[in-house]
Design a protein around this motif. Sequence first.
Motif, PDB file in Angstrom:
ATOM      1  N   PRO A   1       5.167   9.083  -1.995  1.00 32.64           N
ATOM      2  CA  PRO A   1       5.462   7.675  -1.707  1.00 32.64           C
ATOM      3  C   PRO A   1       6.105   6.941  -2.879  1.00 32.64           C
ATOM      4  O   PRO A   1       5.644   7.025  -4.015  1.00 32.64           O
TER       5      PRO A   1
ATOM      6  N   ILE B   1       0.853  -1.176   0.000  1.00 30.42           N
ATOM      7  CA  ILE B   1       0.000   0.000   0.000  1.00 30.42           C
ATOM      8  C   ILE B   1       0.893   1.231   0.000  1.00 30.42           C
ATOM      9  O   ILE B   1       2.115   1.131   0.075  1.00 30.42           O
ATOM     10  N   ALA B   2       0.282   2.394  -0.103  1.00 31.67           N
ATOM     11  CA  ALA B   2       1.017   3.655  -0.004  1.00 31.67           C
ATOM     12  C   ALA B   2       0.857   4.196   1.416  1.00 31.67           C
ATOM     13  O   ALA B   2      -0.253   4.263   1.939  1.00 31.67           O
ATOM     14  N   ILE B   3       1.973   4.579   2.004  1.00 29.95           N
ATOM     15  CA  ILE B   3       1.978   5.071   3.380  1.00 29.95           C
ATOM     16  C   ILE B   3       2.628   6.445   3.399  1.00 29.95           C
ATOM     17  O   ILE B   3       3.719   6.638   2.850  1.00 29.95           O
ATOM     18  N   ARG B   4       1.949   7.390   4.016  1.00 31.34           N
ATOM     19  CA  ARG B   4       2.493   8.732   4.170  1.00 31.34           C
ATOM     20  C   ARG B   4       2.750   8.985   5.649  1.00 31.34           C
ATOM     21  O   ARG B   4       1.836   8.887   6.466  1.00 31.34           O
TER      22      ARG B   4
ATOM     23  N   HIS C   1      -9.001   8.146   3.802  1.00 29.00           N
ATOM     24  CA  HIS C   1      -7.779   7.418   4.104  1.00 29.00           C
ATOM     25  C   HIS C   1      -7.880   6.809   5.503  1.00 29.00           C
ATOM     26  O   HIS C   1      -8.687   7.238   6.328  1.00 29.00           O
TER      27      HIS C   1
ATOM     28  N   ASP D   1       5.865  -1.755   0.893  1.00 28.26           N
ATOM     29  CA  ASP D   1       4.994  -0.593   0.733  1.00 28.26           C
ATOM     30  C   ASP D   1       5.751   0.604   0.162  1.00 28.26           C
ATOM     31  O   ASP D   1       6.956   0.746   0.354  1.00 28.26           O
TER      32      ASP D   1
ATOM     33  N   ARG E   1      -2.443  -1.118   9.147  1.00 26.07           N
ATOM     34  CA  ARG E   1      -2.055  -1.439   7.777  1.00 26.07           C
ATOM     35  C   ARG E   1      -2.877  -2.596   7.237  1.00 26.07           C
ATOM     36  O   ARG E   1      -3.235  -2.613   6.050  1.00 26.07           O
TER      37      ARG E   1
ATOM     38  N   ARG F   1      -7.028   4.781  -1.601  1.00 28.54           N
ATOM     39  CA  ARG F   1      -7.004   4.883  -0.158  1.00 28.54           C
ATOM     40  C   ARG F   1      -5.604   4.558   0.363  1.00 28.54           C
ATOM     41  O   ARG F   1      -4.988   3.579  -0.036  1.00 28.54           O
ATOM     42  N   GLU F   2      -5.106   5.397   1.265  1.00 30.23           N
ATOM     43  CA  GLU F   2      -3.755   5.238   1.786  1.00 30.23           C
ATOM     44  C   GLU F   2      -3.779   5.201   3.313  1.00 30.23           C
ATOM     45  O   GLU F   2      -4.812   5.453   3.945  1.00 30.23           O
TER      46      GLU F   2
ATOM     47  N   ALA G   1      -2.500  11.366  -4.514  1.00 24.87           N
ATOM     48  CA  ALA G   1      -3.176  10.212  -3.934  1.00 24.87           C
ATOM     49  C   ALA G   1      -4.110   9.587  -4.968  1.00 24.87           C
ATOM     50  O   ALA G   1      -5.036  10.232  -5.445  1.00 24.87           O
TER      51      ALA G   1
END
Length: 295
Positions: A138, A80-83, A205, A121, A290, A177-178, A174
């Motif tokens: 990301p 996934i994308a994580i900020r 998110h 990720d 996560r 959903r992150e 984006a």
Amino acid sequence: MSKLLDPKILMAIKDLSLSAKMTIDGFMNGINKSTVKGPGLEFSQYRSYQPGDDLRSLDWKMFARSDRYYIRESEVETNIAIRILIDASASMHHNDGDFTKIDYAKYLGASLAYLANLQGDAIGLYVLKNSGIFSMTPKQDYQHLARLFYQLEQIHPDGTFTKPIHHKELFAGAQKRELLIFVTDLYQKDDEIIKLLDTLNTLRHEIVVFHVLSRNELDLDFKGYTNFEDLETGETIQIDQSKARKDYQHKLNAYLENTRIQLLDRRIFYRTITTDEALDQALRDFLKQRSKLRI
């Protein structure tokens, strides 16, 4: 508990990437990567063949032994994308002992980024500072992770919380959903941080807020100090700690409970974390949130 997870030891290690690796190496002992079933490379289990299944997944050896058709399922890593959002306003320079809130935030951010990278990720970094927002969109590669560590090391708290005019940096790029992880002391004058969280929430998110507190501000134990300065406004007040402590702690507990309810009502995961606390529980919280975004 492993000494590698003690923040006081981690703070003595100046290289963030090394300390993050040490933390995760200790934490990952006995913890498996988050996985889902699919046509990956590592064998997981067999299941009975169902019409429509890919015939290439049939295990002919099992058929020869049992005279029944079985599909060989494997595990594939999710990603996934994580900020990671770091509050770099001046209040994060508050210290308790040998290190500050921002020191703790840096090591927490580095450990989360390292763990996310192990999970496959894409990781981004957003530093919310007085003059605006520093952003790294990301990505998932080791060079990007190294740059992220370097940028964490460069953070120097200053001024007040980022103005709304700069918040657009948080919404750019984006695609789906992150997971947003916000490390902050939640010091605000006019609910500006809550308003930002409300805006982020409209994007649907998954949001995690780690509320960083120091032990001395929880206990009002400043070893004889009677004059206190607001690190963001410069205002000072004078108090008698011994007389004020009971009333202070009552108001602080009420504030923390109100904050918890505010974020719970917004479906935001909220956790207080003190700068003398090991990082392992924060990492477990990260993995739990996560898992909600598996694809």
